[in-house]
Design a protein around this motif. Sequence first.
Motif, PDB file in Angstrom:
ATOM      1  N   LEU A  56      24.369  81.774  30.242  1.00 44.22           N
ATOM      2  CA  LEU A  56      24.279  82.424  31.550  1.00 44.22           C
ATOM      3  C   LEU A  56      23.170  81.787  32.372  1.00 44.22           C
ATOM      4  CD1 LEU A  56      24.422  86.099  30.239  1.00 44.22           C
ATOM      5  CD2 LEU A  56      26.322  84.784  31.191  1.00 44.22           C
ATOM      6  N   ASP A  57      23.323  81.802  33.671  1.00 46.35           N
ATOM      7  CA  ASP A  57      22.278  81.361  34.611  1.00 46.35           C
ATOM      8  C   ASP A  57      21.698  79.992  34.265  1.00 46.35           C
ATOM      9  OD1 ASP A  57      22.621  83.855  35.834  1.00 46.35           O
ATOM     10  OD2 ASP A  57      21.017  84.772  34.652  1.00 46.35           O
ATOM     11  N   ASP A  58      22.560  79.020  34.034  1.00 46.97           N
ATOM     12  CA  ASP A  58      22.110  77.643  33.742  1.00 46.97           C
ATOM     13  C   ASP A  58      21.132  77.577  32.575  1.00 46.97           C
ATOM     14  OD1 ASP A  58      23.628  76.622  35.857  1.00 46.97           O
ATOM     15  OD2 ASP A  58      22.030  77.047  37.287  1.00 46.97           O
ATOM     16  N   TRP A  59      21.452  78.235  31.493  1.00 50.79           N
ATOM     17  CA  TRP A  59      20.647  78.273  30.270  1.00 50.79           C
ATOM     18  C   TRP A  59      19.386  79.126  30.386  1.00 50.79           C
ATOM     19  CZ3 TRP A  59      22.051  77.142  25.474  1.00 50.79           C
ATOM     20  CH2 TRP A  59      23.147  76.295  25.280  1.00 50.79           C
ATOM     21  N   GLU A  99      21.899  90.203  24.873  1.00 54.19           N
ATOM     22  CA  GLU A  99      21.526  89.219  25.897  1.00 54.19           C
ATOM     23  C   GLU A  99      20.033  88.969  25.788  1.00 54.19           C
ATOM     24  OE1 GLU A  99      22.783  89.910  29.909  1.00 54.19           O
ATOM     25  OE2 GLU A  99      24.772  90.565  29.286  1.00 54.19           O
ATOM     26  N   TRP A 100      19.653  87.712  25.945  1.00 49.95           N
ATOM     27  CA  TRP A 100      18.234  87.398  25.898  1.00 49.95           C
ATOM     28  C   TRP A 100      17.927  86.218  26.805  1.00 49.95           C
ATOM     29  CZ3 TRP A 100      21.514  86.829  21.749  1.00 49.95           C
ATOM     30  CH2 TRP A 100      21.733  85.534  21.293  1.00 49.95           C
TER      31      TRP A 100
END
Length: 78
Positions: free
Chosen positions: A7-10, A31-32
């Motif tokens: 997610l979000d460009d790594w 999620e982290w």
Amino acid sequence: MQTDTVLDDWARLRSDWVLVRGDRVVRARLEWFVHSAVELRGLVEEAGFGKVEVVGGFDGRPYDENAERLVVRAVRGA
């Protein structure tokens, strides 16, 4: 079964888990945020720590492709 999604460009990762036992299905989602060694070193230095060291385990082994984890050791005011 486990499915991982970047997610979000790594910047973050999401893992979706599905456990099936007979008729029972259990789902979980984690999620982290993902931080690099360079980013963590900068944050620790910005927080006022002096001697900052990045190592690959609690025993001080090198942070390389064989590292068990990313550990940042720092001394305040050094």
